[in-house]
Enzyme design. Structure first.
Site, PDB file in Angstrom:
ATOM      1  CE  LYS A 129     -14.258  -2.384 -13.250  1.00  0.00           C
ATOM      2  NZ  LYS A 129     -14.034  -2.353 -14.721  1.00  0.00           N
ATOM      3  CD  GLU A 178     -12.991   1.136 -16.211  1.00  0.00           C
ATOM      4  OE1 GLU A 178     -12.800   0.062 -15.624  1.00  0.00           O
ATOM      5  OE2 GLU A 178     -13.925   1.312 -17.029  1.00  0.00           O
ATOM      6  CB  CYS A 204     -16.520   0.847 -15.267  1.00  0.00           C
ATOM      7  SG  CYS A 204     -17.261   0.649 -16.909  1.00  0.00           S
TER       8      CYS A 204
END
Length: 259
Positions: free
Chosen positions: A110, A44, A144
């Site tokens: 994300k 990430e 994540c």
């Protein structure tokens, strides 16, 4: 669908807020270990580390990092995926780019922003779950903190590989490995999680605990830590046999996700 998909996880000690240095570092790791891979995953925010300084380090989407990814994918004849900070239309995104060797890229923003670090105050959350294709394999990208939200990751029998690119702190490394294992078992899919290691500019330590799990939740790579490129070959036969003999997804709950 290719019988064996060769994937690599590029585990690196990212240089804090130094995009050019990180592109050079990751380029060297790919040059050393990418031969024969179909898919390579980067951590990430791989150009900067997990910083909220988007005003200083976010770049236009069609900027130097996108160009670098296209060059690396073409050079090594593989698909390359990882996230970095993007500015678009006056907003900031933690955006994953899926870059095949022909340059026909796709993106995933994300969804779950880490509010405890103030990510939600800087970045705009994504609202689309994506599935990309590599050598006939259906691959679902996540970033994540998405790992903690199983509904978002839930298989609709529409992917074979679920993967997470991350900056996941060492303090919660046990949860990282357990959640990745759970995602593999509950979704009957291969699961990969690529993380960085070292200490960032804000003093947070990262364990470099990248791993690839088979659909039964068994680890597939020997990760000795440090800077490395972990490799594994995913078997389409193994996946099909498990799903045929133990078709739990046929009994899964039907649901609609409201965003």
């Amino acid at each position: 669908m290719k019988e064996r998909l060769a994937i690599g996880l590029v585990q690196a000690d990212l240089v804090w807020q130094a995009p050019a240095e990180n592109r050079a570092l990751l380029g060297d790791l790919l040059a050393e270990g990418a031969l024969g891979l179909d898919l390579a995953l980067l951590p990430e925010t791989f150009t900067t580390g997990f910083t909220q300084a988007a005003d200083a380090f976010a770049e236009p989407f069609e900027g130097p990092t996108l160009e670098w990814m296209a060059d690396q994918a073409a050079r090594h004849q593989l698909t390359l995926a990882g996230s970095y900070l993007v500015e678009e239309g006056g907003r900031y995104f933690n955006r994953l780019v899926w870059m095949p060797p022909n340059g026909d890229y796709q993106t995933y923003d994300k969804r779950h922003l880490f509010s405890m670090a103030g990510e939600h105050e800087v970045f705009t959350a994504g609202n689309q779950r994506k599935v990309f294709e590599c050598q006939g394999w259906r691959c679902c990208p996540m970033i994540c903190y998405d790992l903690r939200f199983p509904v978002w990751s839930r298989s609709r029998q529409d992917y074979d590989l679920l993967f997470y690119v991350a900056n996941w702190p060492e303090a919660r490394t046990r949860q990282w490995s357990r959640l990745l294992t759970a995602r593999a078992i509950e979704n009957q899919a291969f699961v990969a999680g690529v993380n960085c290691f070292g200490t960032d500019g804000e003093g947070y330590s990262y364990a470099g605990d990248s791993q690839i799990y088979d659909p039964l939740g068994e680890p597939m790579a020997d990760n000795e830590g440090g800077e490395t490129l972990l490799r594994a070959e995913l078997s389409a036969f193994q996946l099909a046999r498990l799903r045929d003999k133990f078709p739990v997804l046929e009994d899964a709950d039907d649901f609609t996700l409201k965003l």
